[in-house]
Design an enzyme around this catalytic site. Structure first.
Site, PDB file in Angstrom:
ATOM      1  N   ARG A  14      -2.708   8.208  -3.905  1.00 39.73           N
ATOM      2  CA  ARG A  14      -3.223   6.916  -4.346  1.00 39.73           C
ATOM      3  C   ARG A  14      -2.302   5.731  -4.039  1.00 39.73           C
ATOM      4  NH1 ARG A  14      -6.674   7.724  -9.782  1.00 39.73           N
ATOM      5  NH2 ARG A  14      -7.773   5.992  -8.844  1.00 39.73           N
ATOM      6  N   PRO A  15      -2.188   5.398  -2.755  1.00 40.76           N
ATOM      7  CA  PRO A  15      -1.325   4.277  -2.363  1.00 40.76           C
ATOM      8  C   PRO A  15      -1.919   2.923  -2.768  1.00 40.76           C
ATOM      9  CG  PRO A  15      -2.539   5.113  -0.465  1.00 40.76           C
ATOM     10  CD  PRO A  15      -2.874   6.020  -1.617  1.00 40.76           C
ATOM     11  N   CYS A  41      -0.846  10.493  -8.943  1.00 47.96           N
ATOM     12  CA  CYS A  41      -1.481  11.247 -10.009  1.00 47.96           C
ATOM     13  C   CYS A  41      -2.084  12.491  -9.414  1.00 47.96           C
ATOM     14  CB  CYS A  41      -2.511  10.411 -10.752  1.00 47.96           C
ATOM     15  SG  CYS A  41      -3.998  10.159  -9.824  1.00 47.96           S
ATOM     16  N   ASP A  97      -1.262   0.183  -0.578  1.00 45.12           N
ATOM     17  CA  ASP A  97      -1.003  -0.621   0.617  1.00 45.12           C
ATOM     18  C   ASP A  97      -2.078  -1.688   0.854  1.00 45.12           C
ATOM     19  OD1 ASP A  97      -2.555   1.783   1.044  1.00 45.12           O
ATOM     20  OD2 ASP A  97      -2.607   1.285   3.168  1.00 45.12           O
ATOM     21  N   LEU A  98      -3.340  -1.369   0.544  1.00 40.35           N
ATOM     22  CA  LEU A  98      -4.399  -2.342   0.815  1.00 40.35           C
ATOM     23  C   LEU A  98      -4.340  -3.524  -0.157  1.00 40.35           C
ATOM     24  CD1 LEU A  98      -7.280   0.224   1.489  1.00 40.35           C
ATOM     25  CD2 LEU A  98      -6.111  -1.183   3.206  1.00 40.35           C
ATOM     26  N   ASP A 155     -16.305  10.101  -8.934  1.00 35.63           N
ATOM     27  CA  ASP A 155     -16.099  10.298 -10.372  1.00 35.63           C
ATOM     28  C   ASP A 155     -17.163  11.190 -11.012  1.00 35.63           C
ATOM     29  OD1 ASP A 155     -13.848   8.780 -10.209  1.00 35.63           O
ATOM     30  OD2 ASP A 155     -14.639   7.027 -11.268  1.00 35.63           O
TER      31      ASP A 155
END
Ligand code: UD1
Length: 420
Positions: free
Chosen positions: A120-121, A115, A123-124, A306
């Site tokens: 914004r992977p 986005c 993987d975790l 945010d």
């Protein structure tokens, strides 16, 4: 696409009620998939993201009903496959993966797209679920996860920039139905993670330590239905507080959780914005001349990413230099070029924005790029002289419940212009 037309320069006055937290309610709705019994969630904000999550749950076979601010979910039957057309629209939909794996022992969920605020992977999320024994492969844009049996284990969920909020929720949800004890280290400490843990404990899970970097989950055989009220949205409350300060008004924010807002309230104080707390209500006004502040966004309890864009708007109105450093998401400065169109002077140097504040803003047509940037642009329009038109407001409808109505009740001259 709708737009918002704002005639700026009116100080906000009056009272505004804070809605339930978007970032809590989305994983809570996913958590309801962990049981075949009915779950009831109260104080749910009417947001397009919530309705969208409802569509995803329905596509998986769950019943989803929204009556006023109450959501009813029952996942009596469930299928473990969620496709791209639904998932790509909202990143938070990735948190159905943990519950599906916990309940069905297998899931096929499309990877959410990137986005505008960064790559914004996930993987975790995948690392955490693999640690519980899931066999995970990514093929043709889908995550395939299979685990004949989930087994508790120790997993470190700290990433390149720190913990992951939805990743912590995802792993926590799957671990509730794993065999034995799971320990998540470097867990996200956000209040929304605590709300998810409280919801799960209400379903019969055994989670301790949520809200700290170490969360322990003792797996149980089965979870049951629950009734739960969502925590107030700390980001919405911060947005209104900043809007009051930006317009030089005085508002009272009702039903907030000031204890979830320490970093924002501290910075507002430094900026000479007076915030008077009375229980869950906050009265906000300028204490005199605004002062520039330096801000670095960090995982909770640091300053929230945010609220970065909204605070930047306040700093454009504050005489002097402020440095705003974004440490959670790369490229989260999409609002800067739009603010420049209103006359703001902001230079980007790597992860920092240097704001030379104090020049008055003047209205212009601008384009919303993501949810929080849109809120910032609306604040800028409220503070600017003349008319500002914020285009592509669908972004704001994803995360702010009826923001134009709420602002109008505070005296703002703001109209929604429907696309014809
Ligand atoms: C949640 C919030 C979002 C907020 C963000 C950070 C919801 C619905 N959204 O998003 O509003 O801005 O927390 O407070 O709750 N990362 C990885 N690998 C992963 C996951 C994340 O490297 O597997 C990185 C991200 O790219 C980012 C950082 O970790 O740089 C934090 O992201 P994360 O906490 O996961 O954000 P979300 O949970 O997606």
């Amino acid at each position: 696409m709708d737009s918002l037309m704002i005639k700026g320069g009116v100080p906000l006055e009056g009272e505004v009620q804070i809605s339930g937290a978007k970032n809590a309610v989305l994983p809570l709705m996913a958590a309801a998939l962990l049981t075949d019994e009915p779950c009831v969630i109260r104080r749910v904000p009417d947001l397009s993201d919530v309705r969208f999550m409802g569509q995803i749950l329905a596509s998986l076979g769950a019943e989803f009903r929204m009556e006023g601010d109450t959501v009813h979910i029952r996942a009596a039957r469930l299928k473990g496959m969620a496709d791209y057309d639904l998932i790509r629209k909202m990143r938070a939909s990735i948190c159905i993966l943990g519950p599906l794996l916990g309940r069905l022992h297998q899931a096929k969920v499309s990877l959410p797209g990137g986005c505008v605020i960064g790559s914004r992977p996930v993987d975790l999320h995948l690392k955490g679920l693999a640690a519980l024994g899931a066999n995970i492969t990514v093929k043709n844009g889908y995550v395939h996860a299979k685990a004949p049996k989930l087994v508790g284990s120790e997993v470190f969920l700290g990433g390149r920039v720190g913990p992951t909020v939805l990743g912590t929720a995802n792993v926590m949800m799957a671990a509730t139905l794993a065999e034995g004890v799971t320990v998540i280290e470097s867990a996200a400490c956000e209040p929304e993670v605590i709300d998810v843990a409280n919801f799960l404990n209400g379903m019969g899970a055994k989670i301790s330590g949520a809200g700290s970097p170490t969360v322990q989950i003792l797996g149980v055989d089965k979870l049951h239905g629950v009734e739960h009220e969502v925590i107030p949205d700390r980001i919405e409350a911060a947005t209104f507080a900043i809007a009051a300060a930006a317009t030089g008004g005085e508002i009272t924010i009702l039903g907030a959780r000031p204890d979830h807002m320490s970093a924002v309230l501290d910075k507002l104080g430094e900026a000479n914005v007076k915030v008077e707390r009375r229980g869950r209500n906050l009265t906000v006004k300028r204490g005199g001349r605004l002062k520039p502040v330096d801000i670095t966004t960090l995982p909770y309890a640091g300053f929230p990413t945010d609220v970065q864009a909204q605070m930047m708007v306040l700093m454009t109105l504050t005489p002097g230099l402020s440095i705003i450093t974004e440490r959670v998401f790369e490229s989260r400065f999409m609002h800067v070029s739009e603010l420049a169109r209103l006359g703001a002077e902001i230079a980007i140097e790597g992860p920092s924005a240097i704001v030379k504040g104090g020049r008055p803003l003047s209205g212009a047509p601008i384009m919303a790029s993501d949810l929080r940037a849109s809120a910032a642009l609306v604040i800028a329009g409220l503070a600017a002289s003349g008319t500002t038109v914020v285009n592509r407001v669908y972004h704001i409808d994803r995360g702010y419940e009826r923001i134009d109505d709420k602002l109008r009740r505070l005296g703002a001259r703001i109209e929604r212009v429907k696309e014809t």
